[in-house]
Design an enzyme around this catalytic site. Structure first.
Site, PDB file in Angstrom:
ATOM      1  N   GLU A 128       0.856  -1.192   0.000  1.00 55.84           N
ATOM      2  CA  GLU A 128       0.000   0.000   0.000  1.00 55.84           C
ATOM      3  C   GLU A 128       0.886   1.234   0.000  1.00 55.84           C
ATOM      4  OE1 GLU A 128      -2.395  -0.202   3.536  1.00 55.84           O
ATOM      5  OE2 GLU A 128      -2.962  -2.268   3.117  1.00 55.84           O
ATOM      6  N   LYS A 130       2.180   4.653   1.517  1.00 53.23           N
ATOM      7  CA  LYS A 130       2.205   5.196   2.875  1.00 53.23           C
ATOM      8  C   LYS A 130       1.801   6.666   2.791  1.00 53.23           C
ATOM      9  CE  LYS A 130       4.862   5.272   7.105  1.00 53.23           C
ATOM     10  NZ  LYS A 130       4.920   6.681   7.446  1.00 53.23           N
ATOM     11  N   ASP A 132       1.015  10.328   3.782  1.00 50.03           N
ATOM     12  CA  ASP A 132       1.614  11.217   4.772  1.00 50.03           C
ATOM     13  C   ASP A 132       0.553  12.126   5.375  1.00 50.03           C
ATOM     14  OD1 ASP A 132       3.602  12.167   6.308  1.00 50.03           O
ATOM     15  OD2 ASP A 132       4.630  13.288   4.739  1.00 50.03           O
ATOM     16  N   TYR A 246      -7.472   1.695   6.039  1.00 48.96           N
ATOM     17  CA  TYR A 246      -6.728   0.492   5.671  1.00 48.96           C
ATOM     18  C   TYR A 246      -6.599  -0.528   6.799  1.00 48.96           C
ATOM     19  CZ  TYR A 246      -3.298   3.725   7.636  1.00 48.96           C
ATOM     20  OH  TYR A 246      -2.676   4.638   8.435  1.00 48.96           O
ATOM     21  N   LYS A 334      10.671   3.482   3.331  1.00 44.60           N
ATOM     22  CA  LYS A 334      10.670   4.949   3.212  1.00 44.60           C
ATOM     23  C   LYS A 334      11.392   5.381   1.950  1.00 44.60           C
ATOM     24  CE  LYS A 334       8.931   6.529   7.161  1.00 44.60           C
ATOM     25  NZ  LYS A 334       8.959   7.716   7.912  1.00 44.60           N
ATOM     26  N   CYS A 428       9.088  49.579   6.518  1.00 43.80           N
ATOM     27  CA  CYS A 428       8.712  48.851   5.310  1.00 43.80           C
ATOM     28  C   CYS A 428       9.802  49.007   4.244  1.00 43.80           C
ATOM     29  CB  CYS A 428       7.385  49.408   4.793  1.00 43.80           C
ATOM     30  SG  CYS A 428       6.956  48.769   3.171  1.00 43.80           S
ATOM     31  N   CYS A 431       8.226  51.385   1.334  1.00 38.29           N
ATOM     32  CA  CYS A 431       7.846  52.798   1.468  1.00 38.29           C
ATOM     33  C   CYS A 431       8.449  53.468   2.693  1.00 38.29           C
ATOM     34  CB  CYS A 431       6.329  52.939   1.503  1.00 38.29           C
ATOM     35  SG  CYS A 431       5.606  52.269   2.998  1.00 38.29           S
ATOM     36  N   CYS A 446       2.761  46.562   6.947  1.00 35.74           N
ATOM     37  CA  CYS A 446       2.924  47.975   6.634  1.00 35.74           C
ATOM     38  C   CYS A 446       1.509  48.482   6.379  1.00 35.74           C
ATOM     39  CB  CYS A 446       3.770  48.134   5.378  1.00 35.74           C
ATOM     40  SG  CYS A 446       3.623  49.767   4.657  1.00 35.74           S
ATOM     41  N   CYS A 451       1.883  52.789   0.140  1.00 40.60           N
ATOM     42  CA  CYS A 451       3.010  51.870  -0.043  1.00 40.60           C
ATOM     43  C   CYS A 451       3.023  51.328  -1.482  1.00 40.60           C
ATOM     44  CB  CYS A 451       2.894  50.732   0.957  1.00 40.60           C
ATOM     45  SG  CYS A 451       4.143  49.477   0.735  1.00 40.60           S
TER      46      CYS A 451
HETATM   47  P1  AMP Z   1       5.465   6.481  11.274  1.00 41.97           P
HETATM   48  O1  AMP Z   1       4.561   7.536  11.804  1.00 41.97           O
HETATM   49  O2  AMP Z   1       6.502   6.962  10.334  1.00 41.97           O
HETATM   50  O3  AMP Z   1       5.952   5.549  12.344  1.00 41.97           O
HETATM   51  O4  AMP Z   1       4.555   5.569  10.329  1.00 41.97           O
HETATM   52  C1  AMP Z   1       3.455   4.891  10.838  1.00 41.97           C
HETATM   53  C2  AMP Z   1       2.218   5.576  10.385  1.00 41.97           C
HETATM   54  O5  AMP Z   1       2.079   5.502   8.995  1.00 41.97           O
HETATM   55  C3  AMP Z   1       0.973   4.899  10.872  1.00 41.97           C
HETATM   56  O6  AMP Z   1       0.661   5.283  12.185  1.00 41.97           O
HETATM   57  C4  AMP Z   1      -0.057   5.398   9.910  1.00 41.97           C
HETATM   58  O7  AMP Z   1      -0.649   6.582  10.412  1.00 41.97           O
HETATM   59  C5  AMP Z   1       0.731   5.809   8.682  1.00 41.97           C
HETATM   60  N1  AMP Z   1       0.301   5.149   7.440  1.00 41.97           N
HETATM   61  C6  AMP Z   1       0.096   5.794   6.273  1.00 41.97           C
HETATM   62  N2  AMP Z   1      -0.313   4.954   5.317  1.00 41.97           N
HETATM   63  C7  AMP Z   1      -0.403   3.737   5.863  1.00 41.97           C
HETATM   64  C8  AMP Z   1      -0.793   2.459   5.361  1.00 41.97           C
HETATM   65  N3  AMP Z   1      -1.166   2.288   4.102  1.00 41.97           N
HETATM   66  N4  AMP Z   1      -0.757   1.438   6.231  1.00 41.97           N
HETATM   67  C9  AMP Z   1      -0.367   1.617   7.521  1.00 41.97           C
HETATM   68  N5  AMP Z   1       0.006   2.793   8.045  1.00 41.97           N
HETATM   69  C10 AMP Z   1      -0.005   3.854   7.231  1.00 41.97           C
END
Ligand code: AMP
Length: 715
Positions: A128, A130, A132, A246, A334, A428, A431, A446, A451
């Site tokens: 899957e 990851k 952010d 998920y 990562k 500023c 001006c 400002c 200005c």
């Molecule tokens: P980290 O915060 O770097 O330790 O990564 C873990 C976090 O990745 C988990 O707590 C989730 O919030 C997040 N995460 C994002 N996508 C996924 C995914 N597809 N499966 C599991 N965790 C995920």
């Protein structure tokens, strides 16, 4: 014919609603949930937005009329009430683990080896993306969303239910077919995933924050987490958050055998599940998935920071177990960081159109994630101090949200000796007037009206795409026009002619030492673009004026309620704040702007020079006799006969001088009750306020005659 049929259908619906409102409400909720599911989870809507809104409207009106039937799981309840100062702690049913990281392919292979060791061979794993964002746990009981909690420390999180209810792709009820697969449909089931902010929304949020002198978010992850922890859910609702689910806290809650089946179930239950998932049987397939994800990373509309690989079978997961902080059956691969180091040559200060001073890092150009970065905003002075960056530092640069360059901080070991702490200048840079910092704001401003930097930004804003869209009117030309004294405010655009433009000295010389002029071709195009800009919508002109706190959407809300500058300028601060989506801060800012003589003069000149400051449907207030002055109207129910929205009817009443309020009080002169009028009607009757029907309203609007106030017996 079609119209007649529709009317008949509407009548049937109303008749049904009248005879059994409870059944109709349930029917509407199911229908709306179904279409939300098609729209948000499936990305395949079957009905138009207009039809969807109309279902919502009917449901809202029925619920208004029958408050006892309102239910927190109803789709109308997405914007909940205020939550208290603190978010209540929530203990997670099962710990929310973190993930172990594989920082490179070698570490990923080491994990795959451990999997093979555990079972003697490779087993199916799910790959899957990851995401952010911020972890979220959603608890459903009897199929209904009852709680949403953040991860917190993994054991205890914060209760953010009211806010998560506003996130459109979170189902408030699970889809019925999916309930059957739960071991016990009535028992609570905790589902987990990620709440995130799309890159574009993140960029827009930060842009708006900066324009308004608020602190910007460092990245979409912080923006998502920050938006979730708002005290006012209405703020969260405006933040454009989305989710990908998920996980399930306890897999025994479900009749599914593994992660792969869980993802299918989540999809059926109505959740947004990331489409980029793959069940991989071999290590090569895992590698290929990671390589593809890395390649596509930039093109995705949301941020990802890696790939999560999970042993699919729940039995096999259990066999591998957990360490103190993370499951052994999963690994986060990562992506290599998109960070570079470079030298911070200078910190300059930019003055925005609202006068906000923004420090900008001037960097030795460096390529980060595929593009060259030479400048990056440092947002505000606090941020410069928090990061402790100083001129001369070697700094780490990355792209936040993969798009916006960001200075993360200095490499302290490389700091030149004696590098001074940076401070915002006291005057500023454009001006030279003193700058101020208002209480509670991070930004310095400002406030001089003269200005030139602000004037330049305001002029550019007016000509920008989202505003009046004067194609070709870029920074260089505008700056030259300002310097030559031809452009002082936005109304001056409409006095420029082709000859004068074609002769504009661009401040450069050609190889023969002659001044370079703009030239006829460009001038001709510019004049045509200026001409075309005269007739944009009122909302765009309003946005173009650059009123503080008035972005594009706010301008649209204002223009919908008051479709001409005359009507808008006549509105009181209270009237403005009564518009849905307009808070007291915006109302105050608009009110002040329109009453500032300098601004009023610019508006007057725009009007005199033929710039359209109203929408077609709008009747300028001054053309209508103000026969309804002193009267306050409240509108309730739907105006089926005329098909007008309440906002339109309200605007028409206001055009004749009436006030329109959202709630009934003793000061209300008349309540106009359309079909399926709600509690406002009951309140009017109880306060003895005259109630008008739609026919009476239409009569007033046609003739302008003020109705006679009739005393209705209080009963
Ligand atoms: P980290 O915060 O770097 O330790 O990564 C873990 C976090 O990745 C988990 O707590 C989730 O919030 C997040 N995460 C994002 N996508 C996924 C995914 N597809 N499966 C599991 N965790 C995920």
């Amino acid at each position: 014919m079609a119209d007649e049929q529709q009317t008949l259908l509407d009548e049937c619906a109303l008749a049904r609603a009248a005879s059994d409102p409870e059944a109709r409400i349930e029917q509407l909720r199911r229908e709306i949930e179904h279409h939300s599911y098609l729209y948000y989870a499936k990305d395949a809507p079957e009905i138009s937005d207009g039809a969807f809104d109309s279902l919502m409207r009917e449901l809202r009106e029925l619920e208004d009329a029958h408050p006892d039937l309102v239910d927190p799981s109803s789709p109308t309840q997405r914007v909940g009430g205020y939550v208290g100062e603190q978010f209540a702690p929530v203990r997670h049913e099962r710990r929310m683990y973190s993930l172990d990281n594989a920082m490179d392919l070698g570490e990923l292979d080491a994990w795959l080896d451990r999997v093979k060791e555990a079972f003697g061979h490779m087993v199916p794993v799910v790959c899957e993306l990851k995401i952010d964002g911020s972890s979220i746990a959603l608890t459903y009981e009897d199929g209904r969303l009852v709680r949403a909690a953040t991860r917190g420390d993994g054991t205890t999180g914060e209760d953010v239910t009211a806010n998560m209810r506003t996130v459109r792709d979170v189902p408030l009820r699970l889809r019925e077919g999916a309930l059957a697969q739960l071991a016990d449909a009535a028992a609570p089931v905790e589902l987990r995933g990620e709440v995130y902010m799309p890159k574009v929304s993140f960029a827009m949020l930060n842009e708006a924050a900066e324009a308004n002198g608020r602190a910007a978010f460092a990245n979409p992850r912080n923006a998502a987490a920050g938006s979730l922890r708002q005290k006012d859910p209405a703020v969260t609702a405006r933040r454009d958050l989305s989710t990908f689910l998920y996980a399930v806290a306890d897999e025994r809650a479900l009749r599914a055998s593994g992660q792969w089946e869980l993802l299918q179930w989540l999809r059926e239950a109505g959740f947004h599940v990331n489409p980029d998932v793959e069940l991989c049987e071999t290590e090569e397939a895992v590698h290929a998935f990671c390589a593809r994800a890395l390649e596509r990373r930039e093109d995705l509309p949301y941020e990802i920071d890696g790939v999560v690989v999970k042993v699919s079978s729940f039995v096999q997961q259990e066999a591998m177990g957990y360490t103190a902080r993370a499951p052994r059956w999963a690994i986060a691969f990562k992506f290599p960081p998109e960070e570079k180091t470079t030298i911070l040559r200078d910190i300059t200060v930019q003055v925005g159109r609202t006068g906000v001073l923004t420090p900008v890092a001037e960097l030795d150009p460096v390529v980060v994630a595929g593009s060259t970065v030479a400048r990056a905003t440092l947002h505000n002075e606090d941020e410069v101090h928090r990061k402790d960056v100083r001129v001369g530092d070697t700094v780490i640069v990355r792209k936040a949200g993969d798009v916006i360059p960001e200075v993360l901080g200095p490499v302290l070991a490389l700091r030149p000796e004696g590098a001074p702490v940076w401070h915002m200048p006291e005057r500023c840079p454009s001006c030279d007037s003193p700058v101020i910092r208002e209480e509670g704001e991070v930004a310095y401003r400002c406030i001089s009206i003269d200005c030139p930097a602000q004037a330049l930004e305001r002029l550019l804003h007016w000509a920008s795409r989202g505003a009046l869209d004067i194609d070709g009117m870029g920074e260089e030309i505008v700056a030259r026009l300002v310097e030559s004294g031809r452009l002082a405010d936005v109304a001056d655009y409409y006095t420029l002619d082709e000859v004068e433009l074609s002769l504009l000295d661009m401040g450069r010389v050609n190889k023969d030492g002659e001044p370079i002029r703009l030239g006829q071709t460009v001038a001709k195009k510019l004049v045509a673009a200026i001409e075309a800009s005269r007739t944009r919508t009122f909302a765009r002109a309003l946005f173009g004026l650059g009123i503080r706190h008035v972005g594009k959407t706010t301008a649209e809300l204002l223009a919908a309620a008051y479709p001409s500058i005359g009507l808008l300028a006549a509105a009181s601060e209270e009237d403005l704040a009564a518009i849905e989506g307009i808070g007291p801060k915006i109302a105050h800012s608009v009110y002040l702007f329109l009453r500032t003589p300098d601004n009023a003069a610019v508006i007057e000149r725009l009007r005199a020079r033929g710039v359209r400051l109203e929408d077609d449907a709008a009747e300028p207030a001054e053309q209508l006799p103000q026969t309804l002055a002193g009267l306050t109207f409240v509108l309730t129910g739907s105006l089926v006969e005329s098909g007008m929205t309440r906002d339109e009817a309200g605007a028409a009443l206001k055009a004749r001088g009436a006030k329109v309020s959202g709630s009934v009080s003793k000061k209300t002169s008349f309540v106009v009750a359309g079909e399926a009028a709600g509690s406002k009607y009951d309140k009017a009757v109880s306060l003895g306020i005259s109630v008008l029907d739609e026919a009476a309203l239409l009569h007033i609007l046609e003739t302008g005659e003020a109705p006679a106030v009739q005393e209705t017996p209080v009963g």
